[in-house]
Design a protein around this motif. Structure first.
Motif, PDB file in Angstrom:
ATOM      1  N   GLN A  90      -7.974  34.552  19.560  1.00  0.00           N
ATOM      2  CA  GLN A  90      -6.681  33.978  19.181  1.00  0.00           C
ATOM      3  C   GLN A  90      -5.917  33.400  20.368  1.00  0.00           C
ATOM      4  O   GLN A  90      -5.029  32.566  20.193  1.00  0.00           O
ATOM      5  N   THR A  91      -6.260  33.808  21.568  1.00  0.00           N
ATOM      6  CA  THR A  91      -5.529  33.333  22.754  1.00  0.00           C
ATOM      7  C   THR A  91      -6.206  32.138  23.398  1.00  0.00           C
ATOM      8  O   THR A  91      -5.689  31.569  24.357  1.00  0.00           O
ATOM      9  N   GLY A  92      -7.367  31.745  22.895  1.00  0.00           N
ATOM     10  CA  GLY A  92      -8.103  30.635  23.483  1.00  0.00           C
ATOM     11  C   GLY A  92      -9.132  31.087  24.491  1.00  0.00           C
ATOM     12  O   GLY A  92      -9.830  30.260  25.100  1.00  0.00           O
ATOM     13  N   GLU A  93      -9.271  32.402  24.686  1.00  0.00           N
ATOM     14  CA  GLU A  93     -10.250  32.921  25.649  1.00  0.00           C
ATOM     15  C   GLU A  93     -11.639  32.830  25.048  1.00  0.00           C
ATOM     16  O   GLU A  93     -11.863  33.146  23.871  1.00  0.00           O
ATOM     17  N   LYS A 109     -10.460  30.610  29.633  1.00  0.00           N
ATOM     18  CA  LYS A 109      -9.678  30.097  28.518  1.00  0.00           C
ATOM     19  C   LYS A 109      -9.829  28.580  28.393  1.00  0.00           C
ATOM     20  O   LYS A 109      -9.900  27.877  29.388  1.00  0.00           O
ATOM     21  N   LEU A 110      -9.871  28.157  27.120  1.00  0.00           N
ATOM     22  CA  LEU A 110      -9.819  26.716  26.864  1.00  0.00           C
ATOM     23  C   LEU A 110      -8.376  26.252  26.941  1.00  0.00           C
ATOM     24  O   LEU A 110      -7.439  27.028  26.721  1.00  0.00           O
ATOM     25  N   SER A 111      -8.183  25.006  27.245  1.00  0.00           N
ATOM     26  CA  SER A 111      -6.819  24.463  27.280  1.00  0.00           C
ATOM     27  C   SER A 111      -6.312  24.231  25.861  1.00  0.00           C
ATOM     28  O   SER A 111      -7.085  24.153  24.897  1.00  0.00           O
ATOM     29  N   LYS A 112      -4.980  24.093  25.762  1.00  0.00           N
ATOM     30  CA  LYS A 112      -4.393  23.841  24.446  1.00  0.00           C
ATOM     31  C   LYS A 112      -4.863  22.507  23.872  1.00  0.00           C
ATOM     32  O   LYS A 112      -4.960  22.345  22.657  1.00  0.00           O
ATOM     33  N   GLU A 113      -5.118  21.531  24.743  1.00  0.00           N
ATOM     34  CA  GLU A 113      -5.631  20.246  24.255  1.00  0.00           C
ATOM     35  C   GLU A 113      -6.994  20.419  23.593  1.00  0.00           C
ATOM     36  O   GLU A 113      -7.369  19.667  22.695  1.00  0.00           O
ATOM     37  N   GLN A 114      -7.739  21.464  24.039  1.00  0.00           N
ATOM     38  CA  GLN A 114      -9.066  21.688  23.477  1.00  0.00           C
ATOM     39  C   GLN A 114      -9.013  22.518  22.195  1.00  0.00           C
ATOM     40  O   GLN A 114      -9.706  22.226  21.234  1.00  0.00           O
ATOM     41  N   VAL A 118      -7.337  23.685  16.352  1.00  0.00           N
ATOM     42  CA  VAL A 118      -8.216  24.631  15.657  1.00  0.00           C
ATOM     43  C   VAL A 118      -7.489  25.940  15.377  1.00  0.00           C
ATOM     44  O   VAL A 118      -7.578  26.502  14.278  1.00  0.00           O
ATOM     45  N   LEU A 119      -6.778  26.472  16.378  1.00  0.00           N
ATOM     46  CA  LEU A 119      -6.054  27.723  16.162  1.00  0.00           C
ATOM     47  C   LEU A 119      -4.857  27.551  15.229  1.00  0.00           C
ATOM     48  O   LEU A 119      -4.254  28.543  14.801  1.00  0.00           O
ATOM     49  N   LEU A 120      -4.516  26.301  14.944  1.00  0.00           N
ATOM     50  CA  LEU A 120      -3.484  26.044  13.928  1.00  0.00           C
ATOM     51  C   LEU A 120      -4.081  25.922  12.532  1.00  0.00           C
ATOM     52  O   LEU A 120      -3.375  25.648  11.554  1.00  0.00           O
ATOM     53  N   GLY A 121      -5.407  26.111  12.432  1.00  0.00           N
ATOM     54  CA  GLY A 121      -6.051  26.108  11.124  1.00  0.00           C
ATOM     55  C   GLY A 121      -6.683  24.784  10.744  1.00  0.00           C
ATOM     56  O   GLY A 121      -7.049  24.586   9.585  1.00  0.00           O
ATOM     57  N   LYS A 122      -6.831  23.860  11.687  1.00  0.00           N
ATOM     58  CA  LYS A 122      -7.380  22.542  11.372  1.00  0.00           C
ATOM     59  C   LYS A 122      -8.828  22.429  11.841  1.00  0.00           C
ATOM     60  O   LYS A 122      -9.205  23.003  12.855  1.00  0.00           O
ATOM     61  N   GLY A 128     -16.731  12.604  22.707  1.00  0.00           N
ATOM     62  CA  GLY A 128     -16.276  12.398  24.072  1.00  0.00           C
ATOM     63  C   GLY A 128     -16.824  13.482  24.986  1.00  0.00           C
ATOM     64  O   GLY A 128     -17.906  14.040  24.740  1.00  0.00           O
ATOM     65  N   ASN A 129     -16.064  13.843  26.014  1.00  0.00           N
ATOM     66  CA  ASN A 129     -16.531  14.880  26.958  1.00  0.00           C
ATOM     67  C   ASN A 129     -15.790  16.186  26.775  1.00  0.00           C
ATOM     68  O   ASN A 129     -15.811  17.045  27.647  1.00  0.00           O
ATOM     69  N   PHE A 130     -15.107  16.349  25.639  1.00  0.00           N
ATOM     70  CA  PHE A 130     -14.373  17.570  25.294  1.00  0.00           C
ATOM     71  C   PHE A 130     -13.392  17.919  26.402  1.00  0.00           C
ATOM     72  O   PHE A 130     -13.442  18.985  27.016  1.00  0.00           O
ATOM     73  N   GLU A 131     -12.489  16.952  26.623  1.00  0.00           N
ATOM     74  CA  GLU A 131     -11.413  17.111  27.604  1.00  0.00           C
ATOM     75  C   GLU A 131     -11.961  17.444  28.996  1.00  0.00           C
ATOM     76  O   GLU A 131     -11.424  18.288  29.719  1.00  0.00           O
TER      77      GLU A 131
END
Length: 471
Positions: A90-93, A109-114, A118-122, A128-131
């Protein structure tokens, strides 16, 4: 090989079809990359759903053994789909990965841009190169992991698409080259071919423009025996049909204005006579019956107007039957009773017998008698005399209507049968006529195979006589 227009067009069609297949093949090849991407996307989404299922099992049975099996399944899914799978909490780790070379990123941890969407349910899809995580182009599918309808993390499935953009650009260049070549070749072929068939078509086009301007007399002269020649013949036939149709249309409009006026006037006169009580109440039924007959005749006239135009073209079928011409004349006189009384005209009817049966189209002959009687009343002076006679000679019946009106000049007698011709140029007598009545009369009589004559002297009389077949 190229003697007919069909063979010419067929050859061109074969070339166009061949070129079209080449172009379609190029397009299909260029779209193949998107198709493969779409197929890969479906596989990754299906794998993501499976990972969501085993994640639920891990949460329900949290133990080192289950976690080890969980990571093994992640690695197995990654190997089967040839993708790098990254599972986050849940924290992106990053909780687990499938790639051996990417084990070192676990715990990071992944960045919020990454991971933000998804963590918002989408569900996400990126190419691309995944940020910046990868040095090559990858297809990334991101899905939230849910347990009891709550988001407990996310999974990202990354599969490489080697040189996809470069391949697309190369295919697009090939596509443009092939399209340009195909258009150039097709243009040359069609240009030279059209030169051989354009001249007759230009002639047809020129004639069509004149017809569009209302000049239906022009025809196309094409001597070729191929399909162009057949087209020219069909075009000429169409022009002739349009010319006939235009003549019928003009006749239709003119006949409507003329033929509807007299019965409508008769109906109006009787109705006004009943309303203002000029006609006694004990005679109203008699005149209402006449009005009803006129209304029925109007209905028949409206239905038969097109037949009148066809009659002038020799296409009208007459309803030949036996009827009493004397009775028809009596009814016609009654219909004009108001106008006769207004001008104080005396009617002399001379019938050899009480009844005289003839064979003709009753409605058409009624139209003849009505038109002739209408003209006689119209051009008669007040207190004038109209003589009507019916006599038999051999197998024919002669019907005459004579008035003592203004007469017709001898120079004009040969023109009175023409459409729109009016002897009363000043319209002092004929204020409502259209000059079609006598043309209709002559047409009807000739359709019956009979004859009509006219005699006249200026300021003395005018006498019309027509023949009918005796029954």
């Amino acid at each position: 090989m190229f003697k007919s227009i069909f063979s010419k067009l067929l050859s061109v069609y074969y070339l166009i079809i061949l070129i079209s297949f080449i172009i379609l093949g190029t397009l299909l090849f260029s779209l193949l990359g998107d198709y493969v991407t779409s197929e890969r996307e479906e596989v990754l989404r299906y794998t993501g759903e499976k990972i969501n299922e085993i994640t639920s099992v891990l949460i329900e049975n949290n133990s080192p053994v289950v976690e080890r099996l969980y990571r093994m399944n992640i690695e197995s899914y990654g190997a089967n789909t040839q993708s790098l799978i990254i599972v986050i909490d849940q924290t992106g780790e990053i909780f687990a990965t499938s790639g051996y070379h990417y084990k070192s990123i676990e715990g990071q941890k992944l960045s919020k841009e990454q991971y933000g969407d998804v963590l918002l349910g989408k569900n996400i899809k990126k190419i691309g190169n995944f940020e910046g995580m990868f040095s090559q182009t990858v297809l990334t599918i991101g899905m939230p992991l849910k347990y009891n309808n709550e988001i407990v993390g996310g999974v990202f499935l990354n599969t490489p698409i080697p040189e996809i953009n470069r391949v697309r650009y190369d295919v697009f260049k090939l596509f443009m080259i092939s399209v340009s070549a195909a258009i150039f070749i097709a243009f040359i072929l069609i240009f030279f071919l059209s030169k051989r068939i354009s001249n007759p078509l230009k002639m047809i086009n020129k004639a069509a423009k004149t017809i569009a301007d209302g000049q239906f007399e022009n025809r196309v002269l094409v001597t070729s025996k191929d399909e162009i020649g057949e087209l020219a013949k069909t075009f000429n036939s169409m022009a002739e049909s349009l010319q006939n149709l235009e003549n019928m249309r003009r006749s239709f409009i003119a006949n409507v204005s003329h033929e509807l006026r007299t019965p409508m006037t008769t109906i109006q006169g009787f109705i006004e006579g009943i309303i203002d009580e000029t006609i006694p109440q004990d005679k109203q039924n008699k005149y209402l019956t006449i009005v009803l007959d006129e209304i029925k005749r109007l209905s028949r006239l409206v239905n038969d107007l097109l037949d009148l135009a066809k009659m002038e073209a020799g296409e009208k079928q007459l309803d030949i039957r036996e009827f009493d011409i004397n009775e028809l004349i009596r009814i016609a006189i009654i219909k004009f009773e108001n106008r006769i009384m207004q001008k104080d005209i005396h009617i002399n009817a001379h019938f050899e017998d009480e009844h005289c049966m003839v064979k003709a189209d009753m409605d058409s002959i009624q139209r003849v008698v009505t038109n002739l009687l209408d003209n006689a009343i119209k051009f008669s002076d007040n207190k004038g005399v109209i003589d009507i006679s019916v006599e038999s000679k051999g197998n024919k019946v002669y019907v005459s209507i004579k008035d003592d009106g203004i007469g017709i000049d001898e120079q004009e007698l040969k023109y009175i049968w023409d459409r729109f011709y009016k002897t009363d140029k000043s319209r002092s007598k004929d204020k409502t006529g259209t000059g079609l009545g006598l043309a209709i009369v002559k047409n009807i009589i000739h359709q019956h195979g009979q004859e009509i004559f006219v005699e006249s002297k200026i300021e003395e009389y005018t006498k019309f006589t027509f023949t009918l077949q005796k029954a």
